[in-house]
Design a protein around this motif. Structure first.
Motif, PDB file in Angstrom:
ATOM      1  N   GLY A 172       0.784  -1.123  -0.258  1.00 37.12           N
ATOM      2  CA  GLY A 172       0.017   0.127   0.122  1.00 37.12           C
ATOM      3  C   GLY A 172       0.777   1.143   0.149  1.00 37.12           C
ATOM      4  N   VAL A 173       1.607   2.026   1.275  1.00 34.12           N
ATOM      5  CA  VAL A 173       1.724   2.903   0.759  1.00 34.12           C
ATOM      6  C   VAL A 173       3.431   2.178   1.271  1.00 34.12           C
ATOM      7  N   ALA A 174       4.190   3.441   0.216  1.00 35.50           N
ATOM      8  CA  ALA A 174       5.793   2.754  -0.300  1.00 35.50           C
ATOM      9  C   ALA A 174       6.850   2.896   1.017  1.00 35.50           C
ATOM     10  N   ASN A 175       6.830   1.454   1.816  1.00 37.32           N
ATOM     11  CA  ASN A 175       7.674   1.437   3.238  1.00 37.32           C
ATOM     12  C   ASN A 175       8.411  -0.120   2.277  1.00 37.32           C
ATOM     13  N   PRO A 176       9.817  -0.324   2.927  1.00 38.69           N
ATOM     14  CA  PRO A 176      10.535  -1.707   3.134  1.00 38.69           C
ATOM     15  C   PRO A 176       9.978  -2.197   3.426  1.00 38.69           C
ATOM     16  N   SER A 177       9.746  -3.372   2.749  1.00 42.35           N
ATOM     17  CA  SER A 177       9.127  -4.889   3.261  1.00 42.35           C
ATOM     18  C   SER A 177       9.627  -5.586   4.211  1.00 42.35           C
ATOM     19  N   SER A 178       7.735  -5.796   5.543  1.00 43.10           N
ATOM     20  CA  SER A 178       8.150  -6.727   6.611  1.00 43.10           C
ATOM     21  C   SER A 178       7.735  -7.643   5.928  1.00 43.10           C
ATOM     22  N   TYR A 179       7.718  -8.443   4.828  1.00 44.62           N
ATOM     23  CA  TYR A 179       7.570  -9.797   4.424  1.00 44.62           C
ATOM     24  C   TYR A 179       8.134 -11.088   6.052  1.00 44.62           C
ATOM     25  N   LEU A 180       7.529 -11.492   6.778  1.00 41.78           N
ATOM     26  CA  LEU A 180       8.136 -12.581   7.261  1.00 41.78           C
ATOM     27  C   LEU A 180       8.803 -11.433   8.670  1.00 41.78           C
ATOM     28  N   ILE A 181       8.537 -10.426   8.731  1.00 42.49           N
ATOM     29  CA  ILE A 181       9.138  -9.994   9.636  1.00 42.49           C
ATOM     30  C   ILE A 181       8.176  -9.626  10.725  1.00 42.49           C
ATOM     31  N   GLY A 182       8.158 -10.526  12.032  1.00 45.46           N
ATOM     32  CA  GLY A 182       6.756 -10.626  12.877  1.00 45.46           C
ATOM     33  C   GLY A 182       6.761  -9.526  13.180  1.00 45.46           C
ATOM     34  N   ARG A 183       7.535  -8.827  14.468  1.00 44.41           N
ATOM     35  CA  ARG A 183       7.065  -7.788  15.337  1.00 44.41           C
ATOM     36  C   ARG A 183       6.660  -6.812  14.233  1.00 44.41           C
ATOM     37  N   ALA A 184       7.027  -6.400  12.557  1.00 49.74           N
ATOM     38  CA  ALA A 184       6.270  -5.114  12.623  1.00 49.74           C
ATOM     39  C   ALA A 184       5.142  -5.554  11.518  1.00 49.74           C
ATOM     40  N   GLU A 185       5.224  -6.605  10.846  1.00 48.58           N
ATOM     41  CA  GLU A 185       3.466  -7.087  10.794  1.00 48.58           C
ATOM     42  C   GLU A 185       2.647  -7.754  11.738  1.00 48.58           C
ATOM     43  N   GLY A 186       3.204  -7.886  13.075  1.00 48.38           N
ATOM     44  CA  GLY A 186       2.112  -8.085  14.220  1.00 48.38           C
ATOM     45  C   GLY A 186       1.331  -6.808  14.736  1.00 48.38           C
ATOM     46  N   ARG A 187       2.540  -5.842  14.509  1.00 49.54           N
ATOM     47  CA  ARG A 187       1.941  -4.565  15.570  1.00 49.54           C
ATOM     48  C   ARG A 187       1.430  -3.675  14.314  1.00 49.54           C
ATOM     49  N   SER A 188       1.702  -4.151  12.778  1.00 52.56           N
ATOM     50  CA  SER A 188       0.408  -3.197  12.436  1.00 52.56           C
ATOM     51  C   SER A 188      -0.810  -3.713  11.917  1.00 52.56           C
ATOM     52  N   VAL A 189      -0.954  -5.256  12.728  1.00 48.96           N
ATOM     53  CA  VAL A 189      -2.121  -5.799  12.382  1.00 48.96           C
ATOM     54  C   VAL A 189      -2.980  -5.012  14.145  1.00 48.96           C
ATOM     55  N   LEU A 190      -1.929  -5.244  15.172  1.00 50.34           N
ATOM     56  CA  LEU A 190      -2.345  -4.306  16.480  1.00 50.34           C
ATOM     57  C   LEU A 190      -2.698  -3.306  16.459  1.00 50.34           C
ATOM     58  N   ASP A 191      -2.280  -2.369  14.849  1.00 51.76           N
ATOM     59  CA  ASP A 191      -2.654  -0.783  15.215  1.00 51.76           C
ATOM     60  C   ASP A 191      -3.639  -0.825  14.352  1.00 51.76           C
ATOM     61  N   ALA A 192      -3.957  -1.560  13.460  1.00 53.22           N
ATOM     62  CA  ALA A 192      -5.342  -1.806  12.548  1.00 53.22           C
ATOM     63  C   ALA A 192      -6.225  -1.948  13.641  1.00 53.22           C
ATOM     64  N   ALA A 193      -6.573  -2.624  14.685  1.00 53.94           N
ATOM     65  CA  ALA A 193      -7.600  -3.009  15.561  1.00 53.94           C
ATOM     66  C   ALA A 193      -7.890  -1.466  16.224  1.00 53.94           C
ATOM     67  N   ARG A 194      -6.561  -0.759  16.649  1.00 57.41           N
ATOM     68  CA  ARG A 194      -6.775   0.399  17.321  1.00 57.41           C
ATOM     69  C   ARG A 194      -7.182   1.796  16.314  1.00 57.41           C
ATOM     70  N   ALA A 195      -7.025   1.342  15.129  1.00 55.20           N
ATOM     71  CA  ALA A 195      -6.916   2.592  14.080  1.00 55.20           C
ATOM     72  C   ALA A 195      -8.862   2.142  14.147  1.00 55.20           C
ATOM     73  N   ALA A 196      -9.587   1.386  13.525  1.00 50.33           N
ATOM     74  CA  ALA A 196     -10.812   0.736  13.851  1.00 50.33           C
ATOM     75  C   ALA A 196     -11.465   1.996  14.605  1.00 50.33           C
ATOM     76  N   ARG A 197     -11.026   1.528  16.479  1.00 52.45           N
ATOM     77  CA  ARG A 197     -11.226   2.793  17.578  1.00 52.45           C
ATOM     78  C   ARG A 197     -11.051   3.663  17.380  1.00 52.45           C
TER      79      ARG A 197
END
Length: 438
Positions: A157-182
């Motif tokens: 989506g947004v141009a950033n370095p890839s986080s493919y299979l980088i657990g902390r970066a991926e996991g935090r984006s999943v948690l922050d998506a929930a925060r963004a929903a709130r």
């Protein structure tokens, strides 16, 4: 969230995990690829330019989506998150909510973590037309009154370095998506959180669960379900050193790690592999798999110079990004396909063994029938009813005598020389397998 609501949530998540892990038939997978059409008009939305740092989950911008599922509203969003080095980044995703009135306590949030789509920004699920149709179980969650958040992950989506299979970066984006929903006005999202991930997203969801208490303590994690998770990265890459998937998907992983950890590729890839990797990483898995395989096929058997699981610093980096090192403490569902007519599954997901050691409530499901998890025609009630075979229970390591569809070496890895016939096709060629751990 009541105990009954948690049970129902696990019931639904369990059904979905079981269905996905059963390995969707080829026609269903082709149907997913057929719906993967990039929204060319959305490019400007993802151009963030210079954005001041913000709180994780803070909305940068949102855009209402046209044609959400009946009885719902949906948005494409940009929000703040942090990468594996705690740096502020902007991530994209989707939020979908029912239009029916919410309960007084607010709606529970289901944060969906998607399987591999690619590593280029254009490969983000939120950049597709009808991206909500790529979220399995969405209609069932909406019917239950949940808000569904779906992160694209950093680099998509947004141009950033890839986080493919980088657990902390991926996991935090999943948690922050929930925060963004709130934080999204009108979403009516509460604090109860359910995590649901498939394949690459299984790893992301497991890391999100591990990070939640320290990183997002205001959220209340209630349950976790993962289907065919990428749960042992060293074994996963080792199992595919000499096949097409190992080249195509390996190009995503090796390039992401090289950039994130400043590791030279010449320590793991051949000169030919290094030269071809940028061409593969520019392509999206679901919509351009033929082009990826045309580049990857000549490199099969000559892409890597060593086993990354036993070669430093790759071995340590893969271990660092393999989930299972932190107790999660909520009910967990791990689903994995055991048998199909056209795919030899890997060994049972090792995350289930780690779960057993951590003392969580866990169910490990093996679904032996080929099912169509992505079909819109299968109602949510059928998904829920299907979970009767996968009820949460004290987690135990997988049995060593689990039936397989092909002979296996004494080491437990698939015997590629004795796989069932695929009609002359390379196993896995031209399709994204729902039971695969990518």
């Amino acid at each position: 969230m009541s105990a009954r609501r948690i049970a129902l949530a696990l019931f639904a998540l369990g059904a979905l995990g079981a269905l996905l892990a059963g390995c969707a038939p080829i026609d269903a997978v082709r149907g997913i690829a057929g719906r993967w059409q990039q929204d060319g008009d959305s490019a400007a939305f993802y151009d963030v330019g210079s954005v001041a740092p913000g709180r994780p989950g803070e909305i940068v911008r949102s855009q209402a989506l046209v044609g959400p599922p009946a009885g719902s509203r949906a948005w494409r969003i940009l929000y703040h998150s942090t990468d594996q080095d705690d740096r502020d980044i902007v991530v994209s995703g989707i939020v979908v909510m029912p239009t029916a009135p919410s309960p007084p306590s607010g709606r529970a949030i289901v944060s969906w973590a998607h399987p591999t789509t690619g590593v280029a920004p254009v490969c983000a699920p939120s950049r597709t037309i009808g991206g909500t149709s790529l979220i399995p179980g969405l209609h069932g969650f909406l019917a239950a009154g949940d808000v569904v958040a779906a992160a694209d992950y950093p680099g998509l989506g947004v141009a950033n370095p890839s986080s493919y299979l980088i657990g902390r970066a991926e996991g935090r984006s999943v948690l922050d998506a929930a925060r963004a929903a709130r934080n999204l006005i009108g979403s009516e999202a509460g604090t109860d959180l359910l995590l649901w991930g498939h394949s690459q997203g299984g790893q992301a969801a497991l890391f999100a669960a591990q990070e939640q208490r320290a990183y997002a303590p205001e959220l209340r994690l209630r349950a976790l379900a993962v289907a065919a998770p990428a749960s042992d990265l060293a074994a996963l890459l080792r199992d595919h050193l000499d096949d097409l998937s190992g080249v195509a998907i390996g190009s995503y992983a090796y390039s992401a790690y090289a950039a994130a950890y400043d590791v030279p590729l010449d320590g793991i890839l051949t000169a030919e592999g290094i030269a071809a990797t940028p061409s593969m990483t520019r392509l999206c898995l679901l919509s351009q798999v033929g082009a990826i395989h045309s580049i990857a096929r000549p490199l099969v058997g000559g892409y890597t110079t060593a086993d990354p699981g036993s070669t430093e610093p790759w071995a340590s980096l893969l271990a660092e990004n393999t989930p299972g090192g932190v107790p999660i403490g909520v009910p967990i569902l791990v689903a994995q396909g055991l048998r199909t007519s056209w795919w030899t599954p890997p060994s049972p997901p090792r995350s289930s063994v780690a779960c057993a050691r951590r003392g969580s409530t866990c169910a490990t499901c093996g679904c032996r029938r080929t099912v169509m998890a992505w079909s819109r025609s299968r109602p949510a009630a059928r998904w829920r009813a299907g979970s009767a075979r996968c009820r949460p229970a004290p987690c135990r390591p997988p049995r060593a005598d689990t039936p397989r569809s092909a002979p296996r070496h004494p080491t437990g890895t698939p015997d590629r020389l004795n796989r069932p016939s695929t009609g002359g096709r390379t196993p896995g060629a031209g399709r994204h397998e729902a039971g695969h751990r990518w």
